[in-house]
Design a protein around this motif. Structure first.
Motif, PDB file in Angstrom:
ATOM      1  N   GLN A   1      39.257  55.124  41.273  1.00  0.00           N
ATOM      2  CA  GLN A   1      39.635  53.867  41.929  1.00  0.00           C
ATOM      3  C   GLN A   1      38.392  53.051  42.299  1.00  0.00           C
ATOM      4  O   GLN A   1      38.398  51.823  42.199  1.00  0.00           O
ATOM      5  N   ARG A   2      37.341  53.736  42.737  1.00  0.00           N
ATOM      6  CA  ARG A   2      36.093  53.026  43.076  1.00  0.00           C
ATOM      7  C   ARG A   2      35.539  52.287  41.870  1.00  0.00           C
ATOM      8  O   ARG A   2      35.166  51.112  41.958  1.00  0.00           O
ATOM      9  N   THR A   3      35.469  52.967  40.744  1.00  0.00           N
ATOM     10  CA  THR A   3      34.920  52.341  39.541  1.00  0.00           C
ATOM     11  C   THR A   3      35.850  51.255  39.007  1.00  0.00           C
ATOM     12  O   THR A   3      35.381  50.217  38.521  1.00  0.00           O
ATOM     13  N   ILE A   4      37.166  51.464  39.106  1.00  0.00           N
ATOM     14  CA  ILE A   4      38.111  50.462  38.611  1.00  0.00           C
ATOM     15  C   ILE A   4      38.056  49.206  39.473  1.00  0.00           C
ATOM     16  O   ILE A   4      38.082  48.082  38.956  1.00  0.00           O
ATOM     17  N   ALA A   5      37.986  49.371  40.793  1.00  0.00           N
ATOM     18  CA  ALA A   5      37.892  48.198  41.673  1.00  0.00           C
ATOM     19  C   ALA A   5      36.659  47.373  41.338  1.00  0.00           C
ATOM     20  O   ALA A   5      36.718  46.132  41.262  1.00  0.00           O
ATOM     21  N   ALA A   6      35.530  48.050  41.131  1.00  0.00           N
ATOM     22  CA  ALA A   6      34.302  47.329  40.782  1.00  0.00           C
ATOM     23  C   ALA A   6      34.425  46.677  39.422  1.00  0.00           C
ATOM     24  O   ALA A   6      33.967  45.535  39.222  1.00  0.00           O
ATOM     25  N   GLU A   7      35.046  47.354  38.458  1.00  0.00           N
ATOM     26  CA  GLU A   7      35.170  46.794  37.116  1.00  0.00           C
ATOM     27  C   GLU A   7      36.086  45.572  37.112  1.00  0.00           C
ATOM     28  O   GLU A   7      35.819  44.584  36.422  1.00  0.00           O
ATOM     29  N   VAL A   8      37.165  45.618  37.873  1.00  0.00           N
ATOM     30  CA  VAL A   8      38.046  44.448  37.968  1.00  0.00           C
ATOM     31  C   VAL A   8      37.290  43.273  38.583  1.00  0.00           C
ATOM     32  O   VAL A   8      37.376  42.136  38.097  1.00  0.00           O
ATOM     33  N   ALA A   9      36.547  43.534  39.649  1.00  0.00           N
ATOM     34  CA  ALA A   9      35.795  42.456  40.296  1.00  0.00           C
ATOM     35  C   ALA A   9      34.746  41.879  39.355  1.00  0.00           C
ATOM     36  O   ALA A   9      34.576  40.650  39.271  1.00  0.00           O
ATOM     37  N   ARG A  10      34.030  42.741  38.630  1.00  0.00           N
ATOM     38  CA  ARG A  10      33.017  42.242  37.693  1.00  0.00           C
ATOM     39  C   ARG A  10      33.655  41.394  36.594  1.00  0.00           C
ATOM     40  O   ARG A  10      33.134  40.333  36.238  1.00  0.00           O
ATOM     41  N   THR A  11      34.748  41.878  36.040  1.00  0.00           N
ATOM     42  CA  THR A  11      35.407  41.136  34.957  1.00  0.00           C
ATOM     43  C   THR A  11      35.924  39.797  35.457  1.00  0.00           C
ATOM     44  O   THR A  11      35.827  38.781  34.760  1.00  0.00           O
ATOM     45  N   TYR A  12      36.478  39.791  36.673  1.00  0.00           N
ATOM     46  CA  TYR A  12      36.978  38.531  37.243  1.00  0.00           C
ATOM     47  C   TYR A  12      35.827  37.557  37.472  1.00  0.00           C
ATOM     48  O   TYR A  12      35.956  36.348  37.193  1.00  0.00           O
ATOM     49  N   ILE A  13      34.710  38.057  37.994  1.00  0.00           N
ATOM     50  CA  ILE A  13      33.549  37.186  38.217  1.00  0.00           C
ATOM     51  C   ILE A  13      33.035  36.644  36.887  1.00  0.00           C
ATOM     52  O   ILE A  13      32.683  35.457  36.778  1.00  0.00           O
ATOM     53  N   GLU A  14      32.983  37.493  35.862  1.00  0.00           N
ATOM     54  CA  GLU A  14      32.565  37.030  34.534  1.00  0.00           C
ATOM     55  C   GLU A  14      33.514  35.948  34.018  1.00  0.00           C
ATOM     56  O   GLU A  14      33.083  34.981  33.379  1.00  0.00           O
ATOM     57  N   LEU A  15      34.799  36.112  34.268  1.00  0.00           N
ATOM     58  CA  LEU A  15      35.774  35.099  33.843  1.00  0.00           C
ATOM     59  C   LEU A  15      35.506  33.774  34.535  1.00  0.00           C
ATOM     60  O   LEU A  15      35.432  32.721  33.871  1.00  0.00           O
ATOM     61  N   ARG A  16      35.371  33.799  35.851  1.00  0.00           N
ATOM     62  CA  ARG A  16      35.148  32.541  36.576  1.00  0.00           C
ATOM     63  C   ARG A  16      33.791  31.935  36.215  1.00  0.00           C
ATOM     64  O   ARG A  16      33.646  30.703  36.185  1.00  0.00           O
ATOM     65  N   ALA A  17      32.811  32.775  35.934  1.00  0.00           N
ATOM     66  CA  ALA A  17      31.512  32.246  35.524  1.00  0.00           C
ATOM     67  C   ALA A  17      31.610  31.554  34.172  1.00  0.00           C
ATOM     68  O   ALA A  17      31.018  30.482  33.960  1.00  0.00           O
ATOM     69  N   ALA A  18      32.347  32.156  33.244  1.00  0.00           N
ATOM     70  CA  ALA A  18      32.526  31.519  31.934  1.00  0.00           C
ATOM     71  C   ALA A  18      33.279  30.207  32.066  1.00  0.00           C
ATOM     72  O   ALA A  18      32.951  29.216  31.392  1.00  0.00           O
ATOM     73  N   GLU A  19      34.283  30.178  32.932  1.00  0.00           N
ATOM     74  CA  GLU A  19      35.017  28.930  33.158  1.00  0.00           C
ATOM     75  C   GLU A  19      34.119  27.873  33.783  1.00  0.00           C
ATOM     76  O   GLU A  19      34.185  26.685  33.416  1.00  0.00           O
ATOM     77  N   ARG A  20      33.273  28.289  34.719  1.00  0.00           N
ATOM     78  CA  ARG A  20      32.369  27.350  35.369  1.00  0.00           C
ATOM     79  C   ARG A  20      31.348  26.800  34.377  1.00  0.00           C
ATOM     80  O   ARG A  20      31.081  25.597  34.354  1.00  0.00           O
TER      81      ARG A  20
END
Length: 486
Positions: free
Chosen positions: A177-196
């Motif tokens: 769960q620790r690694t999945i939570a971090a991976e979801v957050a990283r992927t979401y940040i990468e998504l918003r960064a690409a959109e930005r």
């Protein structure tokens, strides 16, 4: 029939109880948490948002500090629906069932068998033609019982190993769960960064199109060369070409988030698509980092490594007990009835209680070799624990260094964007007056576009380093790891 049976069983029961009391001698080492020399403080400077007196970052839902409802919803759902998390939960249930089975196997076991036999015989009669026949039947029931006396604690050590293994699987589920939570957050940040970055590119494209119109007007008025218009058009085409890869990255990040939440690509699009450009999630307050020693209770991987020591310690006890004699009490109760159909049935009952002692005399060194192998696994578990602790400290140190360096770069890029924007506006105004060449305009605009893109990437990197630091500190708001029975 019952009273003689009870009298026959009483001596054996008394012997079994007396021998059972001897089972208090448990061989093998006791579980001891290894000592690891930890520094009093981290070597890297603690970032300002993580240096306050607030509760430790790992003690709460760190993803809420980004103040992004979509991110929080994604992480919370992934902690339940991610397929790796569900597999880990199944392993917890499997390990607990195994522990229950081991515990049940250390007590008495009873099995029952039954048998029914019917017989019939027929003989021809005399002159009157009558037939004489006989019939009978037998019903037998057998109860077999066996109880292994835990003379030297081998069964107790098996229970300890199974319980520690079950506790370890529970902690490993938290680690997933620790690694999945971090991976979801990283992927979401990468998504918003690409959109930005795509939004910034589209803004630059719109600005470059206006510049192209200005150049075309000056060419038509004879105030500029046609070469300026060609160069402006080339810059427009280049920016349009750069939009495509960013759109592809946006699509890939959305698909990755869907898979992390255990759904098909595309199912999360209604949640992820934004009508406005909210930018890249950032956090301003992260809670106190704490001391390195606190990682021992925060990090699930460290707790799992400690529980592996408990498993290995108990297995040494199991292997040690195999060097000693074993004692078991097998017994049998047989009850039967014969001649059921003859009018005079006969009932029988037979009880037997035995004492079976096994002495390991010679096995070619097999038991000794198994004990040595178990002791080496214990040493390996201790070394792995130390390595896990050191890597946990390294993760925190690296995240703090990365956070500080990215923050410094971000501050410098903010100033660079302001300076490049001012330079572009001045160069365009001078070009409009014919006081500078178009190459100066193009160069200043490229510098502005580049610095804005780099600023967006720096904001992304800072958010990612924040996630790395949260994850390195423990990453989940859960209770302390369960301890194995010792």
């Amino acid at each position: 029939m019952v009273d003689p049976l009870r009298r026959a069983l009483r001596p054996g029961i008394a012997v079994g109880m007396a021998l059972g009391l001897l089972g208090c001698a448990t061989v093998g080492p006791e579980m001891q948490s290894p000592e690891v020399d930890l520094p009093q403080a981290y070597d890297a400077p603690v970032p300002a948002p993580f240096s306050g007196d607030e509760a430790a970052a790992a003690a709460r839902r760190w993803w809420t500090s980004f103040r992004d409802p979509t991110l929080s919803a994604l992480v919370e759902e992934a902690l339940k629906a991610n397929l790796d998390v569900r597999v880990a939960a199944s392993r917890v249930r499997e390990a607990r069932a195994t522990a229950r089975g081991v515990d049940a196997g250390t007590g008495p076991s009873v099995t029952a068998t039954g048998e029914a036999i019917g017989t019939a015989a027929q003989e021809s009669g005399g002159d009157d033609g009558d037939d004489d026949g006989e019939s009978g039947g037998t019903v037998t029931g057998i109860l077999d019982a066996e109880w292994e006396i835990d003379l030297f604690g081998g069964l107790q050590r098996r229970r300890e190993a199974a319980e520690a293994a079950a506790a370890r699987q529970a902690v490993l589920r938290r680690e997933v769960q620790r690694t999945i939570a971090a991976e979801v957050a990283r992927t979401y940040i990468e998504l918003r960064a690409a959109e930005r970055r795509r939004a910034l590119l589209e803004q630059s494209l719109d600005l470059q199109v206006r510049t192209l119109r200005l150049v075309q007007q000056r060419v038509e008025s004879g105030l500029a060369r046609r070469l300026d218009a060609i160069q402006a058009q080339a810059q427009v085409d280049q920016l349009r070409a750069d939009v495509g890869p960013l759109s592809t990255e946006v699509r890939r990040r959305r698909n990755a988030l869907a898979v992390l939440l255990g759904v098909a690509p595309g199912e999360l699009d209604p949640l992820l698509i934004r009508q406005d450009d909210a930018g890249i999630p950032q956090t301003q307050a992260g809670g106190a980092v704490g001391a390195p020693a606190e990682l021992l209770r925060r990090r699930p991987d460290v707790q799992a490594a400690e529980l592996q020591i408990a498993v290995a310690t108990a297995e040494v006890g199991v292997a040690t007990a195999e060097l000693y004699p074993s004692l078991s009490l097998p017994g049998r109760l047989s009850v039967g009835t014969a001649d059921l159909f003859t009018g005079s049935p006969v009932a029988t009952a037979l009880a037997r209680l035995s004492l079976l002692v096994e002495f390991p005399l010679f096995d070619g060194g097999q038991r000794e070799a198994e004990l040595t192998a178990a002791e080496e696994r214990l040493r390996q578990a201790a070394l792995t624990y130390r390595q896990t602790v050191l890597r946990a400290i390294q993760d925190v140190e690296s995240a703090m260094v990365g956070y500080r360096g990215t923050r410094d770069r971000l501050n410098a890029l903010v100033a660079a964007v302001d300076a490049n924007r001012s330079a572009f506006e001045q160069s365009r105004a001078l070009y409009r007056e014919g006081l500078t060449s178009f190459l100066d305009v193009l160069d200043s605009q490229r510098q502005l576009n580049t610095s804005r893109q780099e600023l967006a990437q720096a904001r992304r990197d800072l958010a990612l380093e924040t996630v790395n630091l949260y994850s390195a500190l423990g990453g989940l708001p859960m209770a302390q790891a369960p301890k194995a029975t010792r």
